[in-house]
Write an enzyme that holds these catalytic residues in place. Sequence first.
Site, PDB file in Angstrom:
ATOM      1  NE  ARG A   1      -4.554   1.504   1.762  1.00 25.50           N
ATOM      2  CZ  ARG A   1      -4.358   2.227   0.674  1.00 25.50           C
ATOM      3  NH1 ARG A   1      -5.246   2.166  -0.303  1.00 25.50           N
ATOM      4  NH2 ARG A   1      -3.297   3.007   0.556  1.00 25.50           N
TER       5      ARG A   1
ATOM      6  CG  ASP B   1      -5.268   5.475   2.770  1.00 21.25           C
ATOM      7  OD1 ASP B   1      -5.305   5.030   3.938  1.00 21.25           O
ATOM      8  OD2 ASP B   1      -4.323   6.131   2.325  1.00 21.25           O
TER       9      ASP B   1
ATOM     10  CB  CYS C   1      -0.989  -0.023   1.167  1.00 21.75           C
ATOM     11  SG  CYS C   1      -0.248   0.011   2.817  1.00 21.75           S
TER      12      CYS C   1
HETATM   13  P1  4NP Z   1      -1.804   2.823   4.107  1.00 18.40           P
HETATM   14  O1  4NP Z   1      -2.430   4.171   4.696  1.00 18.40           O
HETATM   15  O2  4NP Z   1      -1.238   3.167   2.750  1.00 18.40           O
HETATM   16  O3  4NP Z   1      -2.975   1.909   4.022  1.00 18.40           O
HETATM   17  O4  4NP Z   1      -0.750   2.379   5.097  1.00 18.40           O
HETATM   18  C1  4NP Z   1      -1.707   5.356   4.837  1.00 18.40           C
HETATM   19  C2  4NP Z   1      -0.884   5.534   5.918  1.00 18.40           C
HETATM   20  C3  4NP Z   1      -0.184   6.728   6.079  1.00 18.40           C
HETATM   21  C4  4NP Z   1      -0.331   7.721   5.136  1.00 18.40           C
HETATM   22  C5  4NP Z   1      -1.153   7.549   4.049  1.00 18.40           C
HETATM   23  C6  4NP Z   1      -1.835   6.353   3.888  1.00 18.40           C
HETATM   24  N1  4NP Z   1       0.366   8.954   5.316  1.00 18.40           N
HETATM   25  O5  4NP Z   1       0.146   9.865   4.505  1.00 18.40           O
HETATM   26  O6  4NP Z   1       1.159   9.080   6.262  1.00 18.40           O
END
Ligand code: 4NP
Length: 152
Positions: free
Chosen positions: A14, A122, A8
């Site tokens: 995710r 997300d 991800c």
């Molecule tokens: P992930 O979610 O891609 O599902 O781990 C996110 C976690 C952190 C961030 C964005 C999406 N961030 O911008 O820090």
Amino acid sequence: MTSILMVCLGNICRSPLAHGILESKLPKDLFYIDSAGTANYHVGDAPDYRSIAVAKANGIDISKQQARQFKVTDFDAFDHVYVMDQSNFDNVIKLARHTNDIAKVKLILEIDNSIKDKKVPDPYYGNISDFHDVFNLLNTTCKLLANQLQTN
Ligand code: 4NP
């Protein structure tokens, strides 16, 4: 040994769930599962506390995972790379060196023909119910994936 990498953006919401869920459905001696993020924002961090809580509520411990960034050698180390959304797909494909690399990368929801929208949303800026929704979506998909991996 078949190896599968879940990817991800941050590797804290995710893909750690996808990693823990799929791992819980497959024999450890035959399948190696890992996860990574396309960004480096959270390298070394544990999963988001909400992903940890939702996994725990479903009997899966993901608390010991540590975020890392996707790297080009992951194309060599893994048989399959499953991404959560189109943006993850584009970011991973940018690092591909040849068609063999590209062929390993798939949107995880492509496994489920009954799902039209191929994006795992997300939940980072959402609430705990968004995390439960993501868990349920990935749990259904990983059941299909685990069956597919063990019949092929
Ligand atoms: P992930 O979610 O891609 O599902 O781990 C996110 C976690 C952190 C961030 C964005 C999406 N961030 O911008 O820090």
